[in-house]
Scaffold this motif. Structure first.
Motif, short mmCIF file in Angstrom:
data_model
loop_
_atom_site.label_atom_id
_atom_site.label_comp_id
_atom_site.label_asym_id
_atom_site.label_seq_id
_atom_site.Cartn_x
_atom_site.Cartn_y
_atom_site.Cartn_z
N LEU A 99 52.77 76.81 0.63
CA LEU A 99 53.96 77.49 0.13
C LEU A 99 54.35 78.64 1.01
O LEU A 99 55.53 78.99 1.13
N ARG A 100 53.36 79.23 1.66
CA ARG A 100 53.68 80.34 2.55
C ARG A 100 54.26 79.83 3.86
O ARG A 100 55.26 80.33 4.34
N ASP A 101 53.64 78.79 4.43
CA ASP A 101 54.10 78.30 5.74
C ASP A 101 55.32 77.40 5.64
O ASP A 101 56.09 77.30 6.58
N ARG A 102 55.48 76.71 4.54
CA ARG A 102 56.55 75.73 4.33
C ARG A 102 56.70 74.78 5.52
O ARG A 102 57.77 74.69 6.12
N PRO A 103 55.64 74.05 5.86
CA PRO A 103 55.77 73.13 7.00
C PRO A 103 56.65 71.94 6.66
O PRO A 103 56.71 71.53 5.51
N ARG A 104 57.34 71.38 7.65
CA ARG A 104 58.10 70.17 7.46
C ARG A 104 57.47 69.08 8.29
O ARG A 104 56.79 69.33 9.27
N THR A 109 58.25 68.32 14.46
CA THR A 109 57.21 69.27 14.06
C THR A 109 55.82 68.69 14.21
O THR A 109 54.84 69.41 14.19
N VAL A 110 55.73 67.38 14.31
CA VAL A 110 54.43 66.74 14.40
C VAL A 110 54.31 66.08 15.77
O VAL A 110 55.19 65.33 16.18
N ASP A 111 53.25 66.39 16.47
CA ASP A 111 53.08 65.87 17.83
C ASP A 111 52.53 64.45 17.78
O ASP A 111 51.31 64.24 17.78
N TRP A 114 50.13 63.41 20.63
CA TRP A 114 48.76 63.91 20.52
C TRP A 114 48.00 63.15 19.45
O TRP A 114 46.83 62.79 19.61
N GLU A 238 48.57 68.68 7.44
CA GLU A 238 48.61 69.03 8.87
C GLU A 238 47.33 69.70 9.34
O GLU A 238 47.08 69.81 10.55
N GLU A 239 46.52 70.20 8.41
CA GLU A 239 45.25 70.80 8.82
C GLU A 239 44.17 69.74 8.96
O GLU A 239 43.05 70.04 9.34
N TRP A 241 44.47 66.54 10.51
CA TRP A 241 44.70 65.44 11.42
C TRP A 241 43.39 64.89 11.99
O TRP A 241 43.23 63.68 12.14
N MET A 243 40.43 65.05 10.81
CA MET A 243 39.37 64.75 9.85
C MET A 243 39.15 63.24 9.76
O MET A 243 40.09 62.46 9.88
#
Lengths: 286, 302
Positions: A99-104, A109-111, A114, A238-239, A241, A243
Motif C-alpha cells: 500500500l505504501r509503494d503502490r507497485p504496478r 515496471t517488470v523486467d 531479467w 515483486e519481492e 521473483w 523464490m
C-alpha cells in the motif's frame, strides 16, 4: 487494528452527488460531476453505477472478449469488499509495504528479460514461461475507473494486475473453464463480488463436458484451496521473483489443481509485439 | 528477497489511450467564458479551431463501426422515425427527378430513404444522391449499406469524401443541386456559417436546404428527463456497447452547445435562404419532433 497514518489528501471526499432527475427544472446549467480523484477516475452516481453494473454484466457474459466490461463490473460491484481487503493488507507488514509503494505490473515496471534469465524453478521464471505459453501480456489490463476512493481503486487495480500471478501459481491456462475455476478460487480467497458473479455465470458459456469437468474436478479444489490459503491480495509478488515456486506455494498454502489441458496460444502478445515493432518502424518478425 | 524492477513504479498509473481521451472523461464544467476568434467549442472543451476537425474525426472514426447500433440504443430506435419523417416532409420526387447532396451523410441513412421514397411514391429512378462525409470510415460504412441495395453501382448514388465547409468546386459546382440535406451532422462542424454558405452556393435557385438536428427542449419536465438521460445513460451505453465513453460524452455535449432552434433558423436566413416565419410548426422556419429533441429546419434559395 493499527492503521498507518496516510495523508488526508489521499482519502477521497465524497463531494456533492449527481442528482438524477429534477435538476433541469431548476438550473440552466448542465450536470456537474465532482472532479476525478485520480487519473482515469470517472465519478458516477448510484443509479449510473447500477446501470453500468447490469449492462456490463449482460454484455460481458454475451461477449467474452470484453475484458473492459468485466473490469467495469468489478469496479461497480466491489462495495464493502475493498475496504475489507484494505484491512487485510494493513494487518500484515507485507501488505502495508504494497500500500505504501503502490507497485504496478506491466512490461515497463517488470523486467521480463531479467525474469527469463532466472533459474527454472523460480517464481519469476515460471511467470514468464506462463506468459509465453498462453501468448498474453500484462499490458492489457483495463485501469480502474469507477471506484471513488483512490486507495481502494489501487487495491482493485492490484487485484487485476495480480490475476496473472494467480494463474501462474495455480498453473492454469487462460481458456474459459480455467478462468472460471480461478474465479471460484478468487472468490473463496478474496471475497470480491465480481469473482463470485463470474463464477456463477461463467459456466453458462461452457458446454456440458467442460461444465462437468469444472464442477467435478476444479471447483472443489478452487473452493478448498482458496479458502484455506493466505489472502493473496497481501502478497508482494515483486519481492518473490527469485523464490522457489514450491516453497512459495507451501508458504501461501496452495496446492496444484488437477492437470490442465493447455489450449493454443492467444494472439495478444504477438499482436502487441507487432504493434510495437510497427510503431518503431522495425521489420516485424512473425 | 529484493525486487528487481527497472523503474520505480511507485504511484505510477499507466493511462490507457491518450491523455486527450482522459481529459474528455471528466469534464463537468458548463460552457466556459467567451472564446476569442481562434478557438471553438468541442463539447464543453475549448479548442483551437484547427484542432476541432481532427478531434471530431477521431470521434467518428472510432464510432463508425458501431454507429447504427449506438443510434438505436441511444434513441431506442426513435431516430428511424425522425429520419422517416424528415424525408416525408421533404417529399423528394414530387416535382420530378432531382439531384440531391447529403452532407455528413456517411452512414447513408438519409440518402437511402430519399431514393426509396422517390422510387416507391413516384416511381422515380432518375433521382440522384451524392453522399458525402468528411470521414472516410463513415463513408465506407455507407457504401457497405448501399451495397445491400439495388442502388449501388447505378448513377443514382455516388460517394465523395468532402468537407461540408469547403466543397470542391469541380465536384460540387455552383447552382447544381435541387436538395441539400444534412442530418445530425452540422453540430459537428467547426463553422456552421461556412456550411450554410456552401449549401447556398451549390443549390440551384429554388433549391431546398434541409437540416435535421437535435434541438432544445423547452418543456421543463421533458428537458429534465432528457438531460438526465443524455448525460447519464448515453455515455454509459457508449462504454457498454462501444467501449468508448469519451466519444459519446462528446456527442451529448455537442448537442447541448448547439444553438437553439430560433438562433439556428436566423443563421440559415443570414446565409441567404428564405425560411418560413420565425416560429415553429407548419409555415414556420422549423418543425419540432418529439417536443424539440430533434427538429427539422428548412430554407429555400431564392
Amino acid at each position: 487494528m493499527l492503521r498507518t497514518s496516510r495523508p488526508l489528501a489521499l482519502a477521497a471526499t465524497r463531494q456533492r452527488p449527481i442528482p438524477i432527475i429534477g435538476r433541469g427544472i431548476f438550473s440552466k446549467e448542465p450536470p456537474q460531476r465532482p472532479p476525478p480523484a485520480y487519473p482515469g477516475h470517472i465519478p458516477l452516481n448510484w443509479f449510473e453505477k447500477a446501470f453500468l453494473a447490469v449492462g456490463s454484466a449482460v454484455v460481458g457474459i454475451a461477449n467474452l472478449r470484453r475484458g473492459d466490461l468485466v473490469a467495469a463490473l468489478g469496479d461497480t460491484t466491489a462495495g464493502p469488499a475493498l475496504p475489507r481487503l484494505r484491512d487485510v493488507m494493513l494487518s500484515d507488514p507485507e501488505g502495508r509495504r504494497i500500500l505504501r509503494d503502490r507497485p504496478r505490473i506491466n512490461s515497463s515496471t517488470v523486467d521480463m528479460v531479467w525474469l527469463a534469465t532466472l533459474p527454472d524453478n523460480t517464481f519469476g521464471r515460471a511467470y514468464v514461461r506462463w506468459l509465453e505459453r498462453c501468448g498474453v501480456t500484462p499490458d492489457t489490463r483495463e485501469p480502474v475507473h469507477y471506484v471513488d476512493d483512490p486507495e481502494l481503486a489501487y487495491i482493485m487495480q492490484r487485484y487485476r494486475d495480480c490475476h496473472d500471478f494467480y494463474h501462474t501459481i495455480c498453473s492454469l491456462p487462460v481458456s474459459v473453464t480455467y478462468e472460471v475455476a480461478l474465479k471460484f478460487f478468487e472468490f473463496a480467497n478474496l471475497g470480491l463480488p465480481v469473482a463470485g458473479l463470474s463464477a456463477m455465470f461463467g459456466p453458462l458459456r461452457l458446454n456440458a463436458t467442460q461444465q462437468k469437468r469444472l464442477v467435478t474436478e476444479y471447483v472443489p479444489w478452487a473452493l478448498r484451496c482458496g479458502s484455506t490459503s493466505k489472502n493473496l491480495i497481501g502478497v508482494y509478488w515483486e519481492e518473490r521473483w527469485e523464490m522457489d515456486v514450491d516453497e512459495l506455494k507451501k508458504e501461501l498454502g496452495i496446492w496444484d489443481p488437477p492437470p490442465a489441458i493447455w489450449p493454443k496460444k492467444l494472439t495478444e502478445a504477438a499482436r502487441a509485439k507487432k504493434a510495437d515493432a510497427m510503431a518503431e518502424g522495425r521489420d516485424v518478425e512473425v | 528477497m529484493h525486487a528487481r524492477i527497472i523503474r520505480s513504479a511507485t504511484r505510477t498509473q499507466f493511462l490507457r489511450g491518450s491523455s486527450l481521451i482522459h481529459a474528455r472523461y471528466n469534464h463537468s464544467a458548463p460552457p466556459p467564458a467567451p472564446n476569442n476568434n481562434d478557438t471553438t467549442h468541442f463539447g464543453y472543451r475549448t479548442v483551437p479551431k484547427e484542432e476541432k476537425e481532427a478531434l471530431v474525426k477521431d470521434v467518428f472514426s472510432s464510432v463508425a463501426k458501431s454507429y447504427d447500433l449506438m443510434n438505436d440504443a441511444m434513441s431506442l430506435g426513435v431516430h428511424r422515425l425522425w429520419k422517416n419523417q424528415f424525408v416525408s416532409l421533404l417529399d423528394p420526387g414530387s416535382n420530378g427527378p432531382i439531384k440531391c447532396v447529403d452532407a455528413a451523410g456517411g452512414s447513408g441513412d438519409i440518402s437511402l430513404r430519399i431514393l426509396d421514397h422517390a422510387r416507391e411514391k413516384y416511381a422515380d429512378r432518375e433521382t440522384q444522391v451524392t453522399v458525402t462525409d468528411i470521414n472516410p470510415n463513415m463513408l465506407n460504412e455507407g457504401r457497405r449499406r448501399f451495397k445491400k441495395t439495388m442502388y449501388y453501382n447505378t448513377p443514382q448514388v455516388n460517394f465523395q469524401v468532402a468537407d461540408a465547409q469547403a466543397l470542391d468546386k469541380e465536384v460540387f459546382p455552383d447552382n447544381a443541386f435541387d436538395l441539400y440535406t444534412i442530418a445530425f451532422g452540422i453540430r459537428n462542424c467547426t463553422s456552421i456559417p461556412d456550411v450554410l454558405n456552401e449549401a447556398y452556393r451549390v443549390l440551384k435557385p429554388g433549391g431546398t436546404f434541409a437540416c435535421l438536428e437535435f434541438g432544445k427542449v423547452e418543456n421543463p419536465l421533458m428537458a429534465s428527463v432528457y438531460e438526465s438521460y443524455s448525460f447519464s445513460i448515453i455515455p454509459l451505453l457508449g462504454t457498454i456497447l462501444a467501449s468508448d465513453r469519451a466519444s459519446y460524452q462528446y456527442l451529448v455535449e455537442s448537442i447541448q452547445r448547439f444553438p437553439t432552434q430560433g438562433d439556428f433558423a436566423q443563421m440559415i436566413r443570414d446565409a441567404g435562404f428564405q425560411t418560413g416565419e420565425d416560429r415553429e410548426g407548419e409555415g414556420g422556419s422549423w418543425r419540432d419532433l418529439w417536443m424539440g429533441i430533434a427538429s427539422v429546419h428548412t430554407g429555400v434559395k431564392i
